[in-house]
Design a protein around this motif. Structure first.
Motif, PDB file in Angstrom:
ATOM      1  N   MET A   1       0.836  -1.184   0.000  1.00 53.18           N
ATOM      2  CA  MET A   1       0.000   0.000   0.000  1.00 53.18           C
ATOM      3  C   MET A   1       0.879   1.245   0.000  1.00 53.18           C
ATOM      4  SD  MET A   1      -2.958   0.803   2.699  1.00 53.18           S
ATOM      5  CE  MET A   1      -3.658   2.399   2.842  1.00 53.18           C
ATOM      6  N   ASN A   2       0.489   2.216  -0.796  1.00 55.47           N
ATOM      7  CA  ASN A   2       1.261   3.446  -0.889  1.00 55.47           C
ATOM      8  C   ASN A   2       1.019   4.318   0.340  1.00 55.47           C
ATOM      9  OD1 ASN A   2       2.082   2.656  -3.411  1.00 55.47           O
ATOM     10  ND2 ASN A   2       0.462   3.731  -4.455  1.00 55.47           N
ATOM     11  N   GLN A   3       2.089   4.789   0.929  1.00 56.58           N
ATOM     12  CA  GLN A   3       1.994   5.684   2.067  1.00 56.58           C
ATOM     13  C   GLN A   3       2.314   7.092   1.594  1.00 56.58           C
ATOM     14  OE1 GLN A   3       0.913   4.895   5.104  1.00 56.58           O
ATOM     15  NE2 GLN A   3       0.599   2.809   4.411  1.00 56.58           N
TER      16      GLN A   3
ATOM     17  N   PRO B   1      -3.837  10.132 -16.520  1.00 60.30           N
ATOM     18  CA  PRO B   1      -3.212  10.411 -15.229  1.00 60.30           C
ATOM     19  C   PRO B   1      -3.151  11.918 -14.970  1.00 60.30           C
ATOM     20  CG  PRO B   1      -1.543   9.806 -16.822  1.00 60.30           C
ATOM     21  CD  PRO B   1      -2.868   9.630 -17.494  1.00 60.30           C
ATOM     22  N   VAL B   2      -3.418  12.297 -13.727  1.00 63.64           N
ATOM     23  CA  VAL B   2      -3.400  13.698 -13.321  1.00 63.64           C
ATOM     24  C   VAL B   2      -2.459  13.827 -12.132  1.00 63.64           C
ATOM     25  CG1 VAL B   2      -4.786  15.614 -12.467  1.00 63.64           C
ATOM     26  CG2 VAL B   2      -5.772  14.000 -14.093  1.00 63.64           C
ATOM     27  N   LYS B   3      -1.608  14.852 -12.182  1.00 62.02           N
ATOM     28  CA  LYS B   3      -0.649  15.090 -11.107  1.00 62.02           C
ATOM     29  C   LYS B   3      -1.278  15.997 -10.058  1.00 62.02           C
ATOM     30  CE  LYS B   3       3.945  16.973 -10.375  1.00 62.02           C
ATOM     31  NZ  LYS B   3       5.069  17.650 -11.038  1.00 62.02           N
TER      32      LYS B   3
ATOM     33  N   ASP C   1       3.310  15.488  -0.439  1.00 60.88           N
ATOM     34  CA  ASP C   1       3.823  14.559  -1.451  1.00 60.88           C
ATOM     35  C   ASP C   1       3.092  14.755  -2.778  1.00 60.88           C
ATOM     36  OD1 ASP C   1       5.519  13.460   0.376  1.00 60.88           O
ATOM     37  OD2 ASP C   1       4.402  11.584   0.624  1.00 60.88           O
ATOM     38  N   GLU C   2       3.831  14.570  -3.864  1.00 65.69           N
ATOM     39  CA  GLU C   2       3.220  14.568  -5.189  1.00 65.69           C
ATOM     40  C   GLU C   2       2.683  13.177  -5.468  1.00 65.69           C
ATOM     41  OE1 GLU C   2       6.022  15.858  -8.106  1.00 65.69           O
ATOM     42  OE2 GLU C   2       5.883  17.944  -7.482  1.00 65.69           O
TER      43      GLU C   2
ATOM     44  N   PHE D   1      -1.103   6.937  -7.017  1.00 66.84           N
ATOM     45  CA  PHE D   1       0.117   6.292  -7.494  1.00 66.84           C
ATOM     46  C   PHE D   1       1.295   7.233  -7.313  1.00 66.84           C
ATOM     47  CE2 PHE D   1      -3.548   4.848  -9.879  1.00 66.84           C
ATOM     48  CZ  PHE D   1      -3.471   3.483  -9.696  1.00 66.84           C
ATOM     49  N   LYS D   2       2.471   6.647  -7.078  1.00 66.35           N
ATOM     50  CA  LYS D   2       3.686   7.442  -6.865  1.00 66.35           C
ATOM     51  C   LYS D   2       4.236   8.020  -8.168  1.00 66.35           C
ATOM     52  CE  LYS D   2       4.873   6.366  -2.439  1.00 66.35           C
ATOM     53  NZ  LYS D   2       4.960   7.369  -1.424  1.00 66.35           N
ATOM     54  N   THR D   3       4.134   7.251  -9.268  1.00 68.06           N
ATOM     55  CA  THR D   3       4.692   7.699 -10.539  1.00 68.06           C
ATOM     56  C   THR D   3       3.619   7.743 -11.617  1.00 68.06           C
ATOM     57  OG1 THR D   3       5.270   5.482 -11.273  1.00 68.06           O
ATOM     58  CG2 THR D   3       6.939   6.678  -9.992  1.00 68.06           C
ATOM     59  N   GLU D   4       3.888   8.514 -12.651  1.00 70.42           N
ATOM     60  CA  GLU D   4       2.955   8.614 -13.765  1.00 70.42           C
ATOM     61  C   GLU D   4       2.862   7.295 -14.521  1.00 70.42           C
ATOM     62  OE1 GLU D   4       1.977  11.576 -17.499  1.00 70.42           O
ATOM     63  OE2 GLU D   4       3.881  11.756 -16.460  1.00 70.42           O
TER      64      GLU D   4
END
Length: 79
Positions: A1-3, A18-20, A8-9, A49-52
């Motif tokens: 799981m993403n923390q 995908p949207v930043k 954070d971006e 998500f951490k990356t695009e």
């Protein structure tokens, strides 16, 4: 799981793209994300998500299948 932490971006999927965004608030499993010009959204951490690249891979999985093209004239009826 993403923390994710405040500041954070992150990336999320909006209409298969995908949207930043930036995490501005955390409340349990929900996070408030600010993106664009004064826009914001509240999402579960599992939708971030951490990356695009990760977001693009997930968007491809969620895309609906393309409709099949007709190979005949619509005026040709089965007789």
């Amino acid at each position: 799981m993403n923390q994710f932490k405040i500041g954070d971006e992150c990336y999320f999927i909006q209409t298969y793209k995908p949207v930043k965004g930036i995490v501005t608030r955390k409340s349990g499993e929900f996070l408030v994300i600010k993106y664009g010009e004064g826009k914001g959204i509240r999402l579960r951490a599992t939708r971030l998500f951490k990356t695009e690249e990760e977001a693009v891979a997930e968007a491809i999985k969620r895309m609906p299948p393309q409709p099949q093209r007709r190979h005949s004239n619509p005026y040709m009826y089965d007789h």
